[in-house]
Design a protein around this motif. Structure first.
Motif, PDB file in Angstrom:
ATOM      1  N   PHE A 112       0.814  -1.215   0.000  1.00 63.29           N
ATOM      2  CA  PHE A 112       0.000   0.000   0.000  1.00 63.29           C
ATOM      3  C   PHE A 112       0.849   1.268   0.000  1.00 63.29           C
ATOM      4  CE2 PHE A 112       0.443   0.075   4.655  1.00 63.29           C
ATOM      5  CZ  PHE A 112       0.432   1.427   4.933  1.00 63.29           C
ATOM      6  N   LEU A 113       2.092   1.202   0.526  1.00 57.28           N
ATOM      7  CA  LEU A 113       2.923   2.402   0.516  1.00 57.28           C
ATOM      8  C   LEU A 113       3.437   2.728  -0.881  1.00 57.28           C
ATOM      9  CD1 LEU A 113       5.081   2.181   3.776  1.00 57.28           C
ATOM     10  CD2 LEU A 113       3.123   3.650   3.310  1.00 57.28           C
ATOM     11  N   VAL A 114       3.826   1.704  -1.628  1.00 52.79           N
ATOM     12  CA  VAL A 114       4.346   1.958  -2.977  1.00 52.79           C
ATOM     13  C   VAL A 114       3.284   2.611  -3.856  1.00 52.79           C
ATOM     14  CG1 VAL A 114       5.208   0.885  -5.087  1.00 52.79           C
ATOM     15  CG2 VAL A 114       6.141   0.188  -2.869  1.00 52.79           C
ATOM     16  N   PRO A 115       2.043   2.056  -3.954  1.00 49.41           N
ATOM     17  CA  PRO A 115       1.018   2.751  -4.752  1.00 49.41           C
ATOM     18  C   PRO A 115       0.728   4.164  -4.252  1.00 49.41           C
ATOM     19  CG  PRO A 115       0.318   0.512  -4.273  1.00 49.41           C
ATOM     20  CD  PRO A 115       1.546   0.760  -3.455  1.00 49.41           C
ATOM     21  N   VAL A 116       0.673   4.342  -2.922  1.00 45.87           N
ATOM     22  CA  VAL A 116       0.360   5.660  -2.367  1.00 45.87           C
ATOM     23  C   VAL A 116       1.421   6.680  -2.752  1.00 45.87           C
ATOM     24  CG1 VAL A 116       0.296   6.971  -0.203  1.00 45.87           C
ATOM     25  CG2 VAL A 116      -1.103   4.931  -0.451  1.00 45.87           C
ATOM     26  N   PHE A 117       2.695   6.339  -2.553  1.00 43.30           N
ATOM     27  CA  PHE A 117       3.756   7.310  -2.824  1.00 43.30           C
ATOM     28  C   PHE A 117       4.029   7.475  -4.314  1.00 43.30           C
ATOM     29  CE2 PHE A 117       5.185   6.463   1.692  1.00 43.30           C
ATOM     30  CZ  PHE A 117       4.795   7.718   2.142  1.00 43.30           C
ATOM     31  N   VAL A 118       3.758   6.438  -5.110  1.00 44.71           N
ATOM     32  CA  VAL A 118       3.885   6.591  -6.564  1.00 44.71           C
ATOM     33  C   VAL A 118       2.803   7.546  -7.082  1.00 44.71           C
ATOM     34  CG1 VAL A 118       3.581   5.407  -8.780  1.00 44.71           C
ATOM     35  CG2 VAL A 118       5.059   4.411  -7.018  1.00 44.71           C
ATOM     36  N   ILE A 119       1.599   7.397  -6.559  1.00 47.20           N
ATOM     37  CA  ILE A 119       0.471   8.210  -7.028  1.00 47.20           C
ATOM     38  C   ILE A 119       0.518   9.634  -6.458  1.00 47.20           C
ATOM     39  CG2 ILE A 119      -2.047   8.466  -6.946  1.00 47.20           C
ATOM     40  CD1 ILE A 119      -2.170   5.364  -6.919  1.00 47.20           C
ATOM     41  N   TYR A 120       0.728   9.742  -5.155  1.00 47.39           N
ATOM     42  CA  TYR A 120       0.604  11.042  -4.490  1.00 47.39           C
ATOM     43  C   TYR A 120       1.946  11.737  -4.237  1.00 47.39           C
ATOM     44  CZ  TYR A 120      -4.125   9.378  -3.633  1.00 47.39           C
ATOM     45  OH  TYR A 120      -5.396   8.893  -3.799  1.00 47.39           O
ATOM     46  N   GLY A 121       3.038  11.015  -4.421  1.00 51.41           N
ATOM     47  CA  GLY A 121       4.349  11.618  -4.234  1.00 51.41           C
ATOM     48  C   GLY A 121       4.865  11.473  -2.811  1.00 51.41           C
ATOM     49  N   THR A 122       6.177  11.639  -2.663  1.00 53.19           N
ATOM     50  CA  THR A 122       6.821  11.507  -1.354  1.00 53.19           C
ATOM     51  C   THR A 122       7.129  12.864  -0.722  1.00 53.19           C
ATOM     52  OG1 THR A 122       8.987  11.379  -2.434  1.00 53.19           O
ATOM     53  CG2 THR A 122       7.856   9.295  -1.979  1.00 53.19           C
ATOM     54  N   ASP A 123       6.710  13.942  -1.340  1.00 49.93           N
ATOM     55  CA  ASP A 123       6.963  15.268  -0.782  1.00 49.93           C
ATOM     56  C   ASP A 123       6.157  15.473   0.498  1.00 49.93           C
ATOM     57  OD1 ASP A 123       8.561  15.798  -2.945  1.00 49.93           O
ATOM     58  OD2 ASP A 123       6.951  16.738  -4.097  1.00 49.93           O
ATOM     59  N   GLY A 124       6.721  16.231   1.419  1.00 54.20           N
ATOM     60  CA  GLY A 124       5.960  16.625   2.602  1.00 54.20           C
ATOM     61  C   GLY A 124       6.354  15.956   3.891  1.00 54.20           C
ATOM     62  N   PHE A 125       7.506  15.280   3.930  1.00 53.55           N
ATOM     63  CA  PHE A 125       7.944  14.645   5.175  1.00 53.55           C
ATOM     64  C   PHE A 125       8.008  15.677   6.298  1.00 53.55           C
ATOM     65  CE2 PHE A 125      10.865  13.092   8.338  1.00 53.55           C
ATOM     66  CZ  PHE A 125      10.675  11.719   8.379  1.00 53.55           C
ATOM     67  N   GLN A 126       8.436  16.914   5.959  1.00 51.40           N
ATOM     68  CA  GLN A 126       8.641  17.958   6.965  1.00 51.40           C
ATOM     69  C   GLN A 126       7.391  18.763   7.264  1.00 51.40           C
ATOM     70  OE1 GLN A 126       9.222  18.082   3.840  1.00 51.40           O
ATOM     71  NE2 GLN A 126       9.540  20.135   3.012  1.00 51.40           N
ATOM     72  N   ALA A 127       6.257  18.424   6.645  1.00 52.71           N
ATOM     73  CA  ALA A 127       5.022  19.199   6.849  1.00 52.71           C
ATOM     74  C   ALA A 127       4.524  19.056   8.289  1.00 52.71           C
ATOM     75  CB  ALA A 127       3.944  18.728   5.877  1.00 52.71           C
ATOM     76  N   GLN A 128       4.141  20.174   8.893  1.00 51.47           N
ATOM     77  CA  GLN A 128       3.600  20.139  10.248  1.00 51.47           C
ATOM     78  C   GLN A 128       2.262  19.407  10.255  1.00 51.47           C
ATOM     79  OE1 GLN A 128       4.159  24.504  10.128  1.00 51.47           O
ATOM     80  NE2 GLN A 128       4.686  24.336  12.300  1.00 51.47           N
ATOM     81  N   LEU A 129       2.078  18.535  11.233  1.00 54.94           N
ATOM     82  CA  LEU A 129       0.849  17.739  11.239  1.00 54.94           C
ATOM     83  C   LEU A 129      -0.398  18.594  11.444  1.00 54.94           C
ATOM     84  CD1 LEU A 129      -0.557  17.101  14.266  1.00 54.94           C
ATOM     85  CD2 LEU A 129       1.598  15.929  14.594  1.00 54.94           C
ATOM     86  N   GLN A 130      -0.228  19.832  11.935  1.00 56.75           N
ATOM     87  CA  GLN A 130      -1.372  20.733  12.121  1.00 56.75           C
ATOM     88  C   GLN A 130      -2.030  21.116  10.800  1.00 56.75           C
ATOM     89  OE1 GLN A 130       1.515  21.079  13.788  1.00 56.75           O
ATOM     90  NE2 GLN A 130       0.763  20.604  15.849  1.00 56.75           N
ATOM     91  N   LEU A 131      -1.329  20.878   9.679  1.00 58.25           N
ATOM     92  CA  LEU A 131      -1.926  21.199   8.386  1.00 58.25           C
ATOM     93  C   LEU A 131      -3.151  20.339   8.111  1.00 58.25           C
ATOM     94  CD1 LEU A 131       1.248  21.672   6.165  1.00 58.25           C
ATOM     95  CD2 LEU A 131      -0.315  23.441   6.972  1.00 58.25           C
ATOM     96  N   PHE A 132      -3.165  19.091   8.610  1.00 61.01           N
ATOM     97  CA  PHE A 132      -4.369  18.286   8.405  1.00 61.01           C
ATOM     98  C   PHE A 132      -5.077  17.940   9.703  1.00 61.01           C
ATOM     99  CE2 PHE A 132      -1.965  14.387   9.308  1.00 61.01           C
ATOM    100  CZ  PHE A 132      -0.706  14.671   8.819  1.00 61.01           C
ATOM    101  N   GLN A 133      -4.511  18.310  10.855  1.00 67.14           N
ATOM    102  CA  GLN A 133      -5.211  18.212  12.135  1.00 67.14           C
ATOM    103  C   GLN A 133      -4.936  19.498  12.910  1.00 67.14           C
ATOM    104  OE1 GLN A 133      -7.349  16.044  13.139  1.00 67.14           O
ATOM    105  NE2 GLN A 133      -7.116  14.552  11.491  1.00 67.14           N
TER     106      GLN A 133
END
Length: 380
Positions: free
Chosen positions: A231-252
């Motif tokens: 499930f990780l390979v399809p997710v990151f292939v489709i949606y990309g691997t950018d955003g590791f450093q994104a603050q979690l407050q952006l979606f919570q």
């Protein structure tokens, strides 16, 4: 030690010769692939008219996100977004739009920076009141929030958000896999009427017991690790691997934890391996005690459904927190990272920090119980 690994190889041969193991693994892996890519199926319709395919909408959103990557969500950005034309919904990243809607309850960007973050704090205070936080807990949470870099910085992180959501589904699949496959490691000897014979043999006491325990635990962890690429390979292939450093407050937005989207995912992966050990240990205890394959499966699946459908109100503080530590709830974002705190040795800890200690203790207790039932049967 040589005999131990030989016994482990025999146990794995018996386990992997079972058709149910391979059928279950195959179905679960296919389900993981489907879960990671299902949002792209079909098209978006408005009043029966096709507007666009979900794939094209994703690609447009990724292109728009690049324009705002690394921008502070401050007054300048809010004014810029508020000044867009009527088609602005296609010119604003979905995650940025979702953040504003979660905070304000509206999709309008005609708001000041001070109002936006004041509304966020008001929402947090309201949630703390509704979940019966003590004054000291609120003080601690406010102090954590003060350490947060504000205004927040926008980063595209949809791949990590999807992966975090899907770990909850993986936890359910993990329970089913353990319930179907692992009890047979112990119950098969009883069903084939060979338990007395094997346990009275030269290596049938401690070496065989530890080999069975190792097989069950390693299979549970190994099968969980096997699911991740599906499930990780399809997710990151489709949606990309950018955003590791994104603050979690952006979606919570109402959370105060100083974590990034990537750190959030890594913590949940670690917790999923702990739940795999717990599921494996529980399945072996039930298999040895009940001397059956079907009954342990019914017990584990029944408990899973019960934990998914039932909830303990937060007014019952201790029971509610214990309920959150159940595997089905812990692997959900709202379980491991909710704002319920545990006070230990003068420090406040959140649930994902306490869970490893609690789980290791539970796993050790289950292993001891399994050993007790195994040796008790020999003595009968």
């Amino acid at each position: 030690m040589k005999n131990f690994w030989l016994l482990v190889s025999f146990e794995y041969r018996k386990l992997l010769k079972r058709k149910s193991v391979w059928i279950t693994l195959g179905i679960i892996c296919l389900f993981c692939v489907f879960s990671g890519s299902s949002e792209l199926f079909g098209s978006y319709y408005v009043e029966g008219e096709k507007v666009d395919s979900h794939w094209n909408m994703l690609k447009k959103d990724q292109a728009v996100s690049e324009r705002y990557e690394g921008r502070k969500i401050d007054q300048q950005l809010l004014d810029e977004l508020a000044g867009l034309d009527a088609e602005r919904s296609s010119q604003i990243p979905d995650e940025l739009m979702a953040f504003v809607i979660k905070v304000t309850g509206d999709d309008s960007f005609d708001i000041s920076q001070e109002e936006l973050y004041f509304m966020r704090r008001e929402k947090m205070e309201k949630e703390w009141t509704e979940t019966f936080k003590t004054p000291k807990e609120r003080q601690y949470l406010r102090a954590l929030d003060e350490e947060l870099n504000q205004p927040l910085t926008y980063h595209y992180s949809r791949g990590y958000r999807m992966a975090v959501d899907l770990i909850y589904t993986l936890g359910v699949m993990q329970t089913l896999l353990a319930a179907i496959c692992i009890p047979a490691i112990f119950s098969e000897d009883h069903l084939r009427k060979t338990a007395v014979l094997t346990r009275s043999s030269q290596y049938g006491r401690k070496p065989l017991l530890w080999a069975k325990l190792f097989t069950g635990l390693s299979f549970s962890v190994g099968s969980t690790l096997l699911m991740y690429p599906f499930f990780l390979v399809p997710v990151f292939v489709i949606y990309g691997t950018d955003g590791f450093q994104a603050q979690l407050q952006l979606f919570q937005p109402s959370d105060v934890w100083l974590l990034t989207a990537g750190e959030l995912l890594l913590i949940l992966v670690g917790l999923s391996l702990l739940t795999a050990l717990l599921h494996g240990a529980a399945a072996m205890v039930l298999g040895e005690r009940l001397k059956s394959n079907m009954t342990p499966m019914a017990v584990m699946v029944g408990f899973l459904l019960f934990s998914l459908l039932f909830n303990v109100p937060e007014q019952y503080r201790i029971l509610s927190q214990i309920w959150d530590y159940l595997p089905a709830n812990l692997l959900a974002y709202w379980g491991a990272f909710n704002d319920c705190l545990v006070f230990i040795a003068g420090h406040y800890l959140c649930e994902w920090q306490v869970a490893p200690v609690a789980y290791f203790a539970a796993i050790a207790g289950l292993i001891w119980t399994c050993c007790h039932f195994y040796r008790k049967y020999q003595a009968e």
